[in-house]
Structure formats: C-alpha cells, structure tokens
Design a protein around this motif. Structure first.
Motif, PDB file in Angstrom:
ATOM      1  N   LEU B  47      38.371  44.500  36.937  1.00  0.00           N
ATOM      2  CA  LEU B  47      38.352  43.514  37.724  1.00  0.00           C
ATOM      3  C   LEU B  47      38.717  43.755  38.930  1.00  0.00           C
ATOM      4  O   LEU B  47      39.113  44.875  38.790  1.00  0.00           O
ATOM      5  CB  LEU B  47      39.406  42.296  37.181  1.00  0.00           C
ATOM      6  CG  LEU B  47      38.411  40.863  36.329  1.00  0.00           C
ATOM      7  CD1 LEU B  47      40.514  40.024  36.811  1.00  0.00           C
ATOM      8  CD2 LEU B  47      38.220  39.912  37.655  1.00  0.00           C
ATOM      9  N   GLY B  48      37.516  43.475  39.914  1.00  0.00           N
ATOM     10  CA  GLY B  48      37.991  44.143  41.066  1.00  0.00           C
ATOM     11  C   GLY B  48      36.920  43.039  42.730  1.00  0.00           C
ATOM     12  O   GLY B  48      36.252  42.985  41.683  1.00  0.00           O
ATOM     13  N   ARG B  49      37.272  43.481  43.283  1.00  0.00           N
ATOM     14  CA  ARG B  49      37.033  42.476  44.139  1.00  0.00           C
ATOM     15  C   ARG B  49      35.631  43.550  44.728  1.00  0.00           C
ATOM     16  O   ARG B  49      35.347  45.106  44.352  1.00  0.00           O
ATOM     17  CB  ARG B  49      37.322  43.082  46.327  1.00  0.00           C
ATOM     18  CG  ARG B  49      38.410  41.830  45.702  1.00  0.00           C
ATOM     19  CD  ARG B  49      39.649  42.077  47.118  1.00  0.00           C
ATOM     20  NE  ARG B  49      38.559  41.610  48.143  1.00  0.00           N
ATOM     21  CZ  ARG B  49      39.447  41.949  49.126  1.00  0.00           C
ATOM     22  NH1 ARG B  49      40.209  42.300  49.679  1.00  0.00           N
ATOM     23  NH2 ARG B  49      38.867  41.566  50.152  1.00  0.00           N
ATOM     24  N   SER B  50      34.282  42.811  45.160  1.00  0.00           N
ATOM     25  CA  SER B  50      32.994  44.216  45.918  1.00  0.00           C
ATOM     26  C   SER B  50      33.411  45.213  46.632  1.00  0.00           C
ATOM     27  O   SER B  50      34.599  44.989  47.256  1.00  0.00           O
ATOM     28  CB  SER B  50      31.707  42.562  46.268  1.00  0.00           C
ATOM     29  OG  SER B  50      32.366  41.623  45.661  1.00  0.00           O
ATOM     30  N   GLY B  51      32.663  46.133  46.355  1.00  0.00           N
ATOM     31  CA  GLY B  51      32.755  47.628  46.522  1.00  0.00           C
ATOM     32  C   GLY B  51      33.841  48.142  46.367  1.00  0.00           C
ATOM     33  O   GLY B  51      34.294  48.901  47.410  1.00  0.00           O
ATOM     34  N   THR B  52      34.612  47.876  45.428  1.00  0.00           N
ATOM     35  CA  THR B  52      36.101  48.376  44.869  1.00  0.00           C
ATOM     36  C   THR B  52      35.871  49.493  43.934  1.00  0.00           C
ATOM     37  O   THR B  52      36.343  50.388  43.125  1.00  0.00           O
ATOM     38  CB  THR B  52      36.740  48.054  44.368  1.00  0.00           C
ATOM     39  OG1 THR B  52      36.466  47.612  43.513  1.00  0.00           O
ATOM     40  CG2 THR B  52      37.701  46.778  45.681  1.00  0.00           C
ATOM     41  N   GLY B  53      33.979  49.899  43.643  1.00  0.00           N
ATOM     42  CA  GLY B  53      33.559  50.768  42.456  1.00  0.00           C
ATOM     43  C   GLY B  53      33.815  50.539  41.676  1.00  0.00           C
ATOM     44  O   GLY B  53      33.121  51.519  40.775  1.00  0.00           O
TER      45      GLY B  53
END
Lengths: 271, 258
Positions: B47-53
C-alpha cells in the motif's frame, strides 16, 4: 529495464557541456547509435522471428502497393508531360523514352518510393510502437519471455529494408507505364519500342545504385521509426510526436543519403 | 469484506526475498532500502500513495528495471546476476498483471492468450493450445469474449483477460499492479474475488500493488505500507491500521471518507 537506448534517451545531463539543447541532441545521437548497434547484435542471435518478418513484409510491401501504384503512374505521366515541350524545342522528342527511363530509374523511383514509404510506413511504425510503449504492451511482451526488441524492432527493420527495393522496382515499372501512356497518346509508339529505347541508356550501375539507395532508404525508415516508437515517453502526446518525428527525420535522412550515394555513384561512373 | 483464509501459507519457503533495495530516477530517490519476504501461497499487499515506488518495486522483481543497489531473489534466482536467457525462463514463472492491462491491441483475445504459449511451449499441439486458452478464459469467467478485440472490452474485462493471459503459463508468482484502478466498486469486488480465487486454485504467491484499501483488506494476507521509499509497517490489515501511526491513519481516513 534492460533497454540501454531508452535509458540514454531519458538521461539528461545535469551540467551542460555546450547548452541544454545541444547536449541533449548529442545524447540523442549517441542513444540512436546504441540502438543501431543493438539491432545488429540482435539480428544475428537466435531465435529468428521468420513468421513475424513475413507478416511485416506483407504489412510494409503489399499494403503499400495501391499508394505506390498511384503515385508511380502519376509520376510517369507528369514527368513525361513536363519534359516534352523542352525536347520539342530541339526536335528531340524521340529521346523522350531514354530521358524518362534515366530519370525514373536513377532518381525518381528510389526517391519517391523512399518518401512515400517514410510517410506511410514510418508514421505507422512510430505510432504503433509508441502506443505499445506507453500502454505497457512492450513490458508485457518482455515479461512473457519474448524479446520485444527482436520481435518488434528487428522484424520491422528487416521488412522495410527488404521491401523498399522491391517497391522501388515496382514503382519504376508503373512509372514507365505511365510515361508510355503519355508517349503513346502523342506518338503512337509501341510498348516494346518504348522500352527498348528507354533501356538503351540504362546500364547495370544505374540499376545497382537505385537498388542500393532503396536498401539504405528502407533501413533508414525502419530504424528511425522503430527508434522513435520504442523510446516514446510522455503518454499519448509522445505517441503523436513519435509518429511525426519518424516521418520528418526519415525523410530528412533520405535526402542526405541520396546526395551522398549520388556523389559516390557518379565518382564510379567517371572512373 | 475481510479475506477468508482457506489456503495454506508455507512460512518456511520464501519465493521472493528482497534486501536493501534502492532505486533512483535522476535526483528522485524512490526506493530507500526495501526489505521484503514473500512466502509460498501468500498474498502481500503493498500500500502507498501514488509515486512512492510501488510499481517500481514489482518491475524490479520482474527484471524490467534494474535496482541501484540491494538484492532481489525470486524463486532461488538472483534477478540481478542471472543471464538474460535465465531471466526469460524465470519470467515464465512470474505472472504480471499490468495497471493498463497491456493487452496487445493488434490481436484478438484468443491471440493474446495464445501468444505466450505459442512462443514458450512449442511442444504443445494446436488442440492443447486451444484447450489451455479456453481453460484460462473460463478461470476468469470470460469464455464468451474469445474472438473479441481488446478495444471491444470493458475496463474490468480487460483486467480479467490480462490476468488470464498470465495464468496460461501457470505462474508460481503473480504481480498485480493496481488491479482495481479505474474500476467501479462492483467490478473491483469481482477482481478482488478473482485474485483470491487465483491464489486458491493455482496456489500462487502474489504481490498486489494498490492504494485501494478495500482491495487490500479483501485480498491481502499481509499488508506492507510503503512511505517515503521505505516500508513503515507490515502485518495483517487490522494490525497495520490499528498501529496508531498518524501517517497510516490519515491514509486510512482519507481512503474511506472519499
């Protein structure tokens, strides 16, 4: 990604040697050189994609026939029509078949075929590969254990390199037919006589140089459009740019190559 | 809906092992020391925000991107050290479902599914290839689309066909890149169910990249939260979102409020 050319294209110099644009230009030229080297490396390595090469030859060759036929025929008629008044002034209309044959085989057929193919096939390849790139289809091919460079690039470059000379020969014939139609309408010459007169002035070097030019033009169209498409970035805007640049750059290089090859062939002709 | 655990996870067998992974694009340091283990039969949601790789991470696992440093071991192969031929063999055991589905536009659904088989399983007869295609389409419930073109399919159908194309090679590992992105809630639920079904039927281990918490909750045996290039928390969905970490809490609140 194992695509070295792609990385090089994306890699921007942080400190500029000359200026941002000039540095980027030389980076692009270097990346293009790497792309060509990669093509030749992959060309000789198995597996060989024969089936896809045949498919691409069909797409490049057979699909271009209607356009080549039309432009070839019109070129023949128009060139003959434009040349007639000049020759009439000297009472030399009997030289018309020779003049037309020399012009078509030495210059018009290779150049017009190259330009037409660059417009039709070059833009097609640039847009197709560009679209595949931005929609991750090239990555999908790679993860399904298929070398996309071999499958998409090598096959298309082989196809354009092989088919442009054949299209050129076909266009020369159609253009000569167009020229004959014009000559026949004015002088009632037979086709056999027209061809005999025309080919009296054509030698092996003329035919060889035209085929050589077409091979070079075909390779240029294929490699330039594949490079532009394969290294597309920035989404749909990039796809449009890839298609456009493929055509413009291929046409520009075709003119440069035409000048160089004509100089070399003329040197051979004199010696 | 939380995930029902009817399958067995073999915690003694690591199928993916990542250590100290770093990746930068120019001055943008995307991954800053990633450590991750995926076990046999386990679904791990990143899980993670957009652009976190997140997508970069699975592209490195599939060998599409090269890391700057660190090691990536997939099914006993060090992805960085193996030859291109060995990487191609390894890729046959990895299924990659792309965010954009990545179906080949110039091919019908049948040809899309046949493509990896015809190129990599040349010993199969035409009849066997046809059967494999029909079986894979049946697994995703889209047998009727076999002669359609990708352009004629809906977003959800394209995702399913993309998954079917990867299943046809019977992969040991599935990598899903934003499987529910751009889909309506009902279709998203269907895709989530399909991911679980694939895990149970084919005993695959999966990494699911998403920022959709419903997807994370219903498909993940374990959730790993990626923030600023590092995993800040790993555990079950409940463990992660009851941890009290403000950054994770805000992610949860935002996702469910919107």
């Amino acid at each position: 990604m194992d695509d070295a050319s792609m990385k090089l294209k994306q890699k921007q110099p942080r400190r500029y040697v000359v200026s941002r644009k000039l540095d980027a230009f030389f980076f692009d030229v270097y990346a293009f050189g790497q792309f060509i080297a990669r093509f030749f490396r992959n060309l000789f390595l198995p597996p060989y994609e024969f089936k896809e090469v045949v498919h691409q030859c069909y797409m490049v060759g057979v699909k271009s026939l209607p356009l080549i036929t039309l432009t070839g025929f019109i070129t023949g008629i128009v060139f003959t029509k434009q040349s007639r008044p000049s020759l009439s002034e000297f009472g030399a209309t009997s030289w018309l078949p020779s003049l037309v044959a020399i012009a078509i085989i030495r210059a018009l057929a290779p150049l017009v075929t190259g330009l037409i193919t660059a417009g039709k096939v070059g833009s097609n390849i640039g847009a197709e590969l560009g679209s595949m790139k931005v929609t991750e289809q090239i990555d999908a091919m790679e993860v399904s254990a298929t070398n996309p460079f071999k499958f998409l690039v090598v096959t298309r470059v082989i196809a354009t390199t092989c088919m442009v000379p054949l299209l050129m020969l076909y266009m020369a014939l159609v253009a000569l037919l167009g020229a004959f139609v014009n000559v026949h309408a004015n002088e009632q010459t037979s086709f056999i006589l027209f061809i005999e007169n025309g080919f009296q002035s054509i030698n092996f070097l003329d035919l060889f140089s035209s085929v050589l030019k077409s091979v070079v033009f075909g390779f240029t169209i294929g490699i330039v459009s594949c490079y532009q498409g394969y290294t597309t970035t920035q989404g749909t805007q990039g796809v449009g740019r890839a298609a456009n640049t493929s055509v413009v750059l291929a046409m520009f290089l075709i003119f440069i190559e035409e000048i160089i090859i004509v100089q070399v062939v003329n040197w051979f002709r004199i010696t | 809906m939380a995930k029902s655990n009817t399958h067995i996870i073999d915690r003694t067998k690591r199928v993916i092992s990542i250590r100290g992974l770093h990746k930068s694009f120019g001055t943008n340091h995307v991954l800053r020391g990633i450590d991750l283990d995926i076990f046999q039969g386990e679904n791990v949601v990143v899980l993670g925000r957009s652009g976190t790789g997140k997508s970069v991470l699975i592209k490195i696992i599939a060998g599409l991107l090269k890391p700057d440093s660190g090691s990536v071991n997939v099914l006993g192969n060090d992805v960085e050290r193996i030859s291109y031929r060995e990487l191609e063999k390894l890729r046959l055991r990895i299924g990659f479902s792309f965010q954009s589905s990545a179906l080949y536009d110039s091919m019908t659904v049948r040809e899309n599914l046949e493509f990896p088989l015809l190129r990599n399983s040349k010993h199969l007869s035409t009849q066997q290839v046809r059967q494999a295609v029909e079986k894979a389409l049946d697994a995703v419930g889209l047998s009727q689309t076999i002669n359609q073109w990708p352009g004629e399919l809906s977003g959800g159908q394209r995702k399913r066909i993309g998954i079917a194309r990867t299943l046809i090679m019977q992969p040991a590992i599935m990598l899903y890149d934003e499987p529910t992105a751009g889909l309506d809630p009902i279709t998203s639920m269907e895709i989530n169910d399909l991911i679980n079904e694939v895990q149970e039927r084919f005993n695959t281990s999966s990494i699911i990249i998403t920022h959709d918490l419903t997807c994370a909750k219903s498909t993940g045996d374990r959730v790993a939260v990626l923030l600023d290039g590092r995993f800040v928390k790993q555990g079950s969905f409940e463990e992660v979102f009851t941890s009290g970490d403000e950054r994770i809490k805000s992610f949860y609140d935002y996702n469910f409020i919107t």
